[in-house]
Design a protein around this motif. Structure first.
Motif, PDB file in Angstrom:
ATOM      1  N   MET A  81       0.813  -1.360  -0.084  1.00 20.99           N
ATOM      2  CA  MET A  81       0.119  -0.083  -0.101  1.00 20.99           C
ATOM      3  C   MET A  81       0.953   1.379  -0.015  1.00 20.99           C
ATOM      4  SD  MET A  81      -2.702   1.045   2.747  1.00 20.99           S
ATOM      5  CE  MET A  81      -3.859  -0.307   2.471  1.00 20.99           C
ATOM      6  N   GLY A  82       0.402   2.134  -0.975  1.00 27.03           N
ATOM      7  CA  GLY A  82       1.261   3.369  -0.941  1.00 27.03           C
ATOM      8  C   GLY A  82       1.095   4.402   0.419  1.00 27.03           C
ATOM      9  N   LEU A  83       1.912   5.285   0.526  1.00 30.49           N
ATOM     10  CA  LEU A  83       2.071   6.103   1.479  1.00 30.49           C
ATOM     11  C   LEU A  83       0.620   6.847   1.723  1.00 30.49           C
ATOM     12  CD1 LEU A  83       3.382   7.734   4.067  1.00 30.49           C
ATOM     13  CD2 LEU A  83       4.232   9.150   2.293  1.00 30.49           C
ATOM     14  N   PHE A  84       0.137   7.521   0.611  1.00 29.92           N
ATOM     15  CA  PHE A  84      -0.947   8.401   0.729  1.00 29.92           C
ATOM     16  C   PHE A  84      -2.231   7.301   0.894  1.00 29.92           C
ATOM     17  CE2 PHE A  84       1.782  11.147  -1.736  1.00 29.92           C
ATOM     18  CZ  PHE A  84       1.914  12.264  -0.704  1.00 29.92           C
ATOM     19  N   SER A  85      -2.223   6.142   0.376  1.00 26.19           N
ATOM     20  CA  SER A  85      -3.231   5.391   0.516  1.00 26.19           C
ATOM     21  C   SER A  85      -3.396   4.864   1.998  1.00 26.19           C
ATOM     22  CB  SER A  85      -3.330   4.071  -0.165  1.00 26.19           C
ATOM     23  OG  SER A  85      -3.231   4.304  -1.486  1.00 26.19           O
ATOM     24  N   LYS A  86      -2.061   4.723   2.689  1.00 29.96           N
ATOM     25  CA  LYS A  86      -2.291   4.294   4.116  1.00 29.96           C
ATOM     26  C   LYS A  86      -2.536   5.520   5.065  1.00 29.96           C
ATOM     27  CE  LYS A  86       0.262   1.872   7.417  1.00 29.96           C
ATOM     28  NZ  LYS A  86      -0.124   0.688   8.155  1.00 29.96           N
ATOM     29  N   LEU A  87      -2.018   6.631   4.625  1.00 30.16           N
ATOM     30  CA  LEU A  87      -2.397   7.770   5.473  1.00 30.16           C
ATOM     31  C   LEU A  87      -4.225   8.130   5.369  1.00 30.16           C
ATOM     32  CD1 LEU A  87       0.475  10.269   4.789  1.00 30.16           C
ATOM     33  CD2 LEU A  87      -0.097   9.031   7.168  1.00 30.16           C
ATOM     34  N   GLY A  88      -4.706   7.913   4.161  1.00 30.25           N
ATOM     35  CA  GLY A  88      -5.967   8.052   4.158  1.00 30.25           C
ATOM     36  C   GLY A  88      -6.679   7.037   4.776  1.00 30.25           C
ATOM     37  N   GLN A  89      -6.390   5.646   4.774  1.00 32.34           N
ATOM     38  CA  GLN A  89      -6.870   4.653   5.548  1.00 32.34           C
ATOM     39  C   GLN A  89      -6.913   4.909   6.995  1.00 32.34           C
ATOM     40  OE1 GLN A  89      -5.351   0.972   5.084  1.00 32.34           O
ATOM     41  NE2 GLN A  89      -6.520  -0.128   6.478  1.00 32.34           N
ATOM     42  N   SER A  90      -5.661   5.645   7.505  1.00 29.22           N
ATOM     43  CA  SER A  90      -5.534   5.955   8.918  1.00 29.22           C
ATOM     44  C   SER A  90      -6.380   7.188   9.333  1.00 29.22           C
ATOM     45  CB  SER A  90      -4.014   6.261   9.150  1.00 29.22           C
ATOM     46  OG  SER A  90      -3.201   5.284   9.066  1.00 29.22           O
ATOM     47  N   THR A  91      -6.563   8.082   8.257  1.00 31.20           N
ATOM     48  CA  THR A  91      -7.466   9.100   8.568  1.00 31.20           C
ATOM     49  C   THR A  91      -8.893   8.403   8.759  1.00 31.20           C
ATOM     50  OG1 THR A  91      -6.061  10.678   7.311  1.00 31.20           O
ATOM     51  CG2 THR A  91      -8.468  11.383   7.642  1.00 31.20           C
ATOM     52  N   ASP A  92      -9.110   7.618   7.944  1.00 33.17           N
ATOM     53  CA  ASP A  92     -10.635   6.987   8.045  1.00 33.17           C
ATOM     54  C   ASP A  92     -10.895   6.154   9.278  1.00 33.17           C
ATOM     55  OD1 ASP A  92     -11.335   8.079   5.528  1.00 33.17           O
ATOM     56  OD2 ASP A  92     -11.114   6.065   4.580  1.00 33.17           O
ATOM     57  N   LEU A  93      -9.895   5.614   9.816  1.00 30.27           N
ATOM     58  CA  LEU A  93      -9.958   4.815  11.000  1.00 30.27           C
ATOM     59  C   LEU A  93     -10.149   5.789  12.233  1.00 30.27           C
ATOM     60  CD1 LEU A  93      -7.439   2.036  10.317  1.00 30.27           C
ATOM     61  CD2 LEU A  93      -9.714   1.684  10.313  1.00 30.27           C
ATOM     62  N   VAL A  94      -9.236   6.838  12.366  1.00 24.68           N
ATOM     63  CA  VAL A  94      -9.153   7.732  13.357  1.00 24.68           C
ATOM     64  C   VAL A  94     -10.631   8.402  13.472  1.00 24.68           C
ATOM     65  CG1 VAL A  94      -8.499   9.896  14.345  1.00 24.68           C
ATOM     66  CG2 VAL A  94      -6.775   8.325  13.690  1.00 24.68           C
ATOM     67  N   GLU A  95     -10.921   8.793  12.283  1.00 25.23           N
ATOM     68  CA  GLU A  95     -12.439   9.549  12.285  1.00 25.23           C
ATOM     69  C   GLU A  95     -13.572   8.507  12.577  1.00 25.23           C
ATOM     70  OE1 GLU A  95     -12.619  10.906   8.336  1.00 25.23           O
ATOM     71  OE2 GLU A  95     -11.987  13.113   8.923  1.00 25.23           O
ATOM     72  N   GLY A  96     -13.364   7.260  12.156  1.00 21.37           N
ATOM     73  CA  GLY A  96     -14.528   6.224  12.719  1.00 21.37           C
ATOM     74  C   GLY A  96     -14.303   5.876  14.138  1.00 21.37           C
ATOM     75  N   MET A  97     -13.027   5.761  14.600  1.00 23.82           N
ATOM     76  CA  MET A  97     -13.024   5.575  16.053  1.00 23.82           C
ATOM     77  C   MET A  97     -13.739   6.754  17.011  1.00 23.82           C
ATOM     78  SD  MET A  97     -12.381   3.168  18.309  1.00 23.82           S
ATOM     79  CE  MET A  97     -11.043   2.060  17.228  1.00 23.82           C
ATOM     80  N   ALA A  98     -13.306   7.717  16.605  1.00 20.86           N
ATOM     81  CA  ALA A  98     -13.941   8.928  17.278  1.00 20.86           C
ATOM     82  C   ALA A  98     -15.092   9.063  17.249  1.00 20.86           C
ATOM     83  CB  ALA A  98     -13.009  10.199  16.758  1.00 20.86           C
ATOM     84  N   ASP A  99     -15.808   8.859  16.127  1.00 24.98           N
ATOM     85  CA  ASP A  99     -17.334   8.879  15.880  1.00 24.98           C
ATOM     86  C   ASP A  99     -18.013   7.757  16.680  1.00 24.98           C
ATOM     87  OD1 ASP A  99     -19.765   9.643  14.346  1.00 24.98           O
ATOM     88  OD2 ASP A  99     -19.865   7.745  13.500  1.00 24.98           O
ATOM     89  N   ARG A 100     -17.439   6.569  16.612  1.00 29.59           N
ATOM     90  CA  ARG A 100     -18.167   5.313  17.529  1.00 29.59           C
ATOM     91  C   ARG A 100     -17.933   5.663  18.855  1.00 29.59           C
ATOM     92  NH1 ARG A 100     -16.961   4.244  12.862  1.00 29.59           N
ATOM     93  NH2 ARG A 100     -18.117   2.496  11.634  1.00 29.59           N
ATOM     94  N   LEU A 101     -16.891   6.599  19.373  1.00 33.77           N
ATOM     95  CA  LEU A 101     -17.161   6.992  20.868  1.00 33.77           C
ATOM     96  C   LEU A 101     -17.745   8.397  21.187  1.00 33.77           C
ATOM     97  CD1 LEU A 101     -13.287   6.700  21.079  1.00 33.77           C
ATOM     98  CD2 LEU A 101     -14.886   5.282  22.431  1.00 33.77           C
ATOM     99  N   GLY A 102     -18.493   8.773  20.057  1.00 37.06           N
ATOM    100  CA  GLY A 102     -19.440  10.164  20.253  1.00 37.06           C
ATOM    101  C   GLY A 102     -18.732  11.237  20.440  1.00 37.06           C
ATOM    102  N   ILE A 103     -17.282  11.203  19.653  1.00 32.54           N
ATOM    103  CA  ILE A 103     -16.435  12.492  19.542  1.00 32.54           C
ATOM    104  C   ILE A 103     -16.737  12.952  18.131  1.00 32.54           C
ATOM    105  CG2 ILE A 103     -14.032  13.513  19.728  1.00 32.54           C
ATOM    106  CD1 ILE A 103     -13.247  11.011  21.023  1.00 32.54           C
ATOM    107  N   ASP A 104     -16.940  14.296  18.172  1.00 25.62           N
ATOM    108  CA  ASP A 104     -17.133  15.025  16.728  1.00 25.62           C
ATOM    109  C   ASP A 104     -15.788  15.990  16.593  1.00 25.62           C
ATOM    110  OD1 ASP A 104     -18.105  16.760  14.686  1.00 25.62           O
ATOM    111  OD2 ASP A 104     -19.824  17.117  15.497  1.00 25.62           O
ATOM    112  N   TYR A 105     -14.904  15.231  15.761  1.00 19.57           N
ATOM    113  CA  TYR A 105     -13.743  15.927  15.612  1.00 19.57           C
ATOM    114  C   TYR A 105     -13.942  17.279  14.742  1.00 19.57           C
ATOM    115  CZ  TYR A 105      -9.798  13.256  16.449  1.00 19.57           C
ATOM    116  OH  TYR A 105      -8.425  12.840  17.210  1.00 19.57           O
ATOM    117  N   GLY A 106     -15.138  17.196  13.877  1.00 18.92           N
ATOM    118  CA  GLY A 106     -15.198  18.526  12.931  1.00 18.92           C
ATOM    119  C   GLY A 106     -15.718  19.781  13.993  1.00 18.92           C
ATOM    120  N   GLU A 107     -16.402  19.675  15.079  1.00 22.43           N
ATOM    121  CA  GLU A 107     -16.740  20.511  15.980  1.00 22.43           C
ATOM    122  C   GLU A 107     -15.506  20.845  16.633  1.00 22.43           C
ATOM    123  OE1 GLU A 107     -19.365  20.582  20.039  1.00 22.43           O
ATOM    124  OE2 GLU A 107     -19.976  19.584  18.585  1.00 22.43           O
TER     125      GLU A 107
END
Length: 85
Positions: free
Chosen positions: A1-27
């Motif tokens: 997996m390329g660097l940018f693909s891996k960083l994109g996946q990591s971003t999705d996982l962090v946002e997903g974990m935060a969302d499942r914990l009730g954390i609104d990163y956007g806010e």
């Protein structure tokens, strides 16, 4: 997996974990873009170095809400702190 693909996946996982914990990163980022943006970047980089991203993705695929992060999560302390405000 390329660097940018891996960083994109990591971003999705962090946002997903935060969302499942009730954390609104956007806010949070809207309130303090500089400080919260740095925290988010650090969380993505921590996640990027995790050896269990596939397990995290599988967990998120079947779970909509979590009361805490899984024990392997490299962002556990930070996300726990964010939940407490």
């Amino acid at each position: 997996m390329g660097l940018f693909s891996k960083l994109g996946q990591s971003t999705d996982l962090v946002e997903g974990m935060a969302d499942r914990l009730g954390i609104d990163y956007g806010e949070l980022i809207a309130k303090d873009p500089e400080a919260e943006g740095r925290k988010f970047r650090l969380a993505v980089m921590n996640c990027n170095h995790c050896s269990n991203q596939s397990g995290c993705a599988e967990l998120q695929a079947v779970t909509q809400k979590l009361s805490e992060t899984p024990g392997y999560c490299r962002n556990s302390d930070m996300l726990s702190h964010m939940r407490k405000g």
